[in-house]
Design a protein around this motif. Structure first.
Motif, short mmCIF file in Angstrom:
data_model
loop_
_atom_site.label_atom_id
_atom_site.label_comp_id
_atom_site.label_asym_id
_atom_site.label_seq_id
_atom_site.Cartn_x
_atom_site.Cartn_y
_atom_site.Cartn_z
N UNK A 123 10.91 -24.82 0.87
CA UNK A 123 11.65 -24.12 -0.18
C UNK A 123 10.66 -23.45 -1.14
N UNK A 124 10.16 -22.27 -0.81
CA UNK A 124 9.28 -21.57 -1.76
C UNK A 124 10.05 -21.26 -3.05
N UNK A 125 9.36 -21.31 -4.17
CA UNK A 125 10.03 -21.08 -5.46
C UNK A 125 9.06 -20.43 -6.44
N UNK A 126 9.63 -19.83 -7.45
CA UNK A 126 8.85 -19.23 -8.52
C UNK A 126 9.11 -19.94 -9.85
N UNK A 127 10.36 -20.34 -10.09
CA UNK A 127 10.69 -20.99 -11.36
C UNK A 127 11.20 -22.41 -11.14
N UNK A 128 12.23 -22.57 -10.34
CA UNK A 128 12.85 -23.88 -10.13
C UNK A 128 12.71 -24.30 -8.67
N UNK A 129 12.23 -25.52 -8.45
CA UNK A 129 12.09 -26.03 -7.10
C UNK A 129 13.40 -26.66 -6.64
N UNK A 130 13.95 -26.22 -5.50
CA UNK A 130 15.19 -26.83 -4.99
C UNK A 130 15.00 -28.25 -4.47
N UNK A 131 13.76 -28.74 -4.44
CA UNK A 131 13.52 -30.10 -3.96
C UNK A 131 14.20 -31.10 -4.89
N UNK A 132 14.85 -32.09 -4.29
CA UNK A 132 15.53 -33.13 -5.07
C UNK A 132 14.65 -34.38 -5.01
N UNK A 133 13.70 -34.47 -5.94
CA UNK A 133 12.72 -35.54 -5.91
C UNK A 133 12.88 -36.50 -7.08
N UNK A 134 12.52 -36.05 -8.28
CA UNK A 134 12.58 -36.94 -9.44
C UNK A 134 13.49 -36.39 -10.53
N UNK A 135 14.54 -35.71 -10.13
CA UNK A 135 15.46 -35.10 -11.08
C UNK A 135 16.87 -35.59 -10.75
N UNK A 136 17.70 -35.76 -11.78
CA UNK A 136 19.06 -36.24 -11.56
C UNK A 136 19.88 -35.21 -10.80
N UNK A 137 20.93 -35.68 -10.12
CA UNK A 137 21.74 -34.79 -9.31
C UNK A 137 22.46 -33.72 -10.12
N UNK A 138 23.04 -34.11 -11.24
CA UNK A 138 23.79 -33.16 -12.08
C UNK A 138 22.85 -32.09 -12.63
N UNK A 139 21.70 -32.51 -13.14
CA UNK A 139 20.75 -31.55 -13.69
C UNK A 139 20.23 -30.61 -12.60
N UNK A 140 20.01 -31.17 -11.40
CA UNK A 140 19.50 -30.35 -10.29
C UNK A 140 20.52 -29.30 -9.89
N UNK A 141 21.77 -29.68 -9.73
CA UNK A 141 22.81 -28.72 -9.34
C UNK A 141 22.95 -27.62 -10.40
N UNK A 142 22.91 -28.01 -11.68
CA UNK A 142 23.06 -27.02 -12.75
C UNK A 142 21.93 -26.00 -12.72
N UNK A 143 20.69 -26.47 -12.65
CA UNK A 143 19.56 -25.55 -12.62
C UNK A 143 19.58 -24.69 -11.35
N UNK A 144 20.00 -25.27 -10.24
CA UNK A 144 20.07 -24.51 -9.00
C UNK A 144 21.08 -23.37 -9.10
N UNK A 145 22.22 -23.66 -9.69
CA UNK A 145 23.24 -22.62 -9.86
C UNK A 145 22.79 -21.53 -10.82
N UNK A 146 21.84 -21.84 -11.69
CA UNK A 146 21.37 -20.86 -12.67
C UNK A 146 20.28 -19.94 -12.11
#
Length: 448
Positions: free
Chosen positions: A352-375
């Motif tokens: 998953x190449x990225x510039x701002x937000x990494x789509x990797x789900x490693x040390x971030x909560x699920x809700x926060x990850x989905x929100x940032x991904x949608x943004x």
């Protein structure tokens, strides 16, 4: 380890000036922790706890590098964002997020009703305490598979994955052991240049056991060749194995091959998702259970892998042998569950190449990850599919060797770093980030 975790959440009472206590033994009061060396600072509105925990976090990031986030949003997605990033998040919040949420729910509900219609008046397969609709045939199965692949790709599009780069890599990989490895490799190169049927040549070489010659060194030759006709039944894999980076991995594999997964038993009871997982043919397991039922699930997975290898109409199995997600740059040790059946496997590498937000789900909560991904306005995914890996007789006899060889091949071809940590270390790292000062109890689960 305990001293490392204590440095992450020091007790303010220990660093505030207090009344002088009675003298006690120096051996009991001596504390060499570097965070307690500086002069005590009275608490105030300008005190920043992050400055206190920085050295401890840096040390943990070196030890648990496979789970460390290195994007703009920082550790656990709670870093200080620049004003430009905040502005982009604000714009996405009022434009992209509502549109994507509505669109995603629409696709999910639509596919749920398709599954409901196709499974109407049918009883699910309830063998071995499982429940699935994956073995039904005819038009019902065809509709579920085709619409499932389409809807999965539509969800990825909604999440911002407008283009997915897929590379089908055909590797002629021959390992030579011994001091004559270089000479043998040169002979192989000459034969390869003059041989039209590269894959037939590779099969002949694989029949010969170079270890019988007693060679001790290792020489490895990797070549790219055009794909030949591999429609033989023996080339069909029994299971797809992939590195695990995010829950998005599941959506991609659904859109690509619509395989069956191993999931928690509670997934079958979730609204909408429960029926879809039964149509996928998921094998349900209670991950934290140590009962004899777990061993039964392992047998079910092996039977499903053998069935998929022998019957082209059987649902393909999909396993993540790492057992947990990483930040996408590392490859954890493989569990042996996907390799016990001794069937060929299809390795797939996701990046998953990225510039701002990494789509990797490693040390971030699920809700926060989905929100940032949608943004994120655009997200990227790169997929590398390797040829079907046929195990040697030695690998069939030793599943750990089979798993390790496939792991090293995937790491080499995907540019991933091999790591020796696992789920237990991930829990310790998460506990440290959350400020827990005691190592959490870890249930060491046996191999698949």
């Amino acid at each position: 380890m305990e001293s490392e975790l204590k440095t992450l959440n020091p007790n303010p009472a220990q660093i505030q000036p207090t009344q002088r206590s009675p003298p006690v033994d120096d051996n009991l009061t001596k504390d060499d922790r570097p965070l307690l060396k500086p002069e005590p600072v009275p608490p105030g509105p300008t005190q920043n706890p992050a400055t206190t925990t920085a050295p401890g976090i840096e040390e943990l990031e070196k030890k648990y590098a496979a789970y460390v986030r290195r994007d703009v949003y920082g550790v656990m997605g709670r870093g200080d964002l620049p004003w430009v990033e905040k502005l982009l998040l604000g714009l996405a919040l009022v434009t992209l997020v509502p549109l994507r949420v509505v669109s995603g729910l629409t696709v999910l509900v639509l596919y749920y009703f398709i599954c409901r219609i196709c499974t109407a008046f049918l009883a699910p397969n309830r063998e071995d305490e499982q429940e699935d609709y994956a073995h039904m045939g005819g038009w019902r199965r065809a509709v579920i598979v085709q619409t499932g692949r389409f809807c999965s790709r539509a969800l990825l599009f909604i999440f911002g994955f407008y283009w997915i780069s897929e590379t089908h890599r055909d590797i002629v990989d021959v390992s030579f052991n011994g001091k004559f490895g270089t000479q043998v490799a040169e002979v192989w190169t000459i034969l390869d240049e003059k041989c039209d049927k590269v894959w037939s040549l590779m099969s002949c070489i694989n029949l010969f056991d170079w270890k019988q010659l007693g060679y001790s060194g290792t020489h490895k030759l990797s070549t790219l060749a055009e794909s030949k006709d591999q429609s033989q039944d023996s080339a069909r894999p029994g299971v797809i194995v992939s590195n695990h980076v995010s829950y998005l991995d599941i959506l991609y594999h659904m859109s690509s091959s619509f395989p069956s997964f191993v999931a928690k038993r509670s997934v079958a009871k979730l609204p909408l998702i429960g029926l879809i997982s039964k149509c996928l043919g998921c094998v349900y397991v209670q991950r934290e259970s140590k009962s004899s039922d777990f061993k039964g699930v392992s047998g079910i997975v092996n039977d499903r892998i053998k069935e998929a290898h022998q019957d082209k109409n059987a649902p393909m199995m999909m396993l993540f042998p790492e057992g947990t997600t990483t930040n996408g740059d590392f490859l954890l040790p493989f569990k042996t569950g996907a390799f016990l059946a001794k069937a060929p496997v299809l390795p797939v590498i996701l990046r998953y190449p990225y510039q701002r937000f990494s789509p990797a789900w490693d040390s971030i909560s699920g809700v926060r990850h989905v929100f940032f991904l949608l943004c994120q306005f655009v997200n990227y995914m790169e997929v590398t599919k390797l040829p079907v890996y046929h195990p040697s007789q030695q690998e069939k006899d030793d599943p750990r060797l089979y798993a390790e060889n496939v792991r090293r091949l995937m790491a080499h071809e995907g540019g991933l770093v091999l790591s020796d940590i696992g789920l237990a270390e991930k829990r310790v790292y998460h506990a440290a980030l959350n400020g827990n000062t005691s190592i959490p109890t870890v249930l060491h689960q046996k191999d698949d």
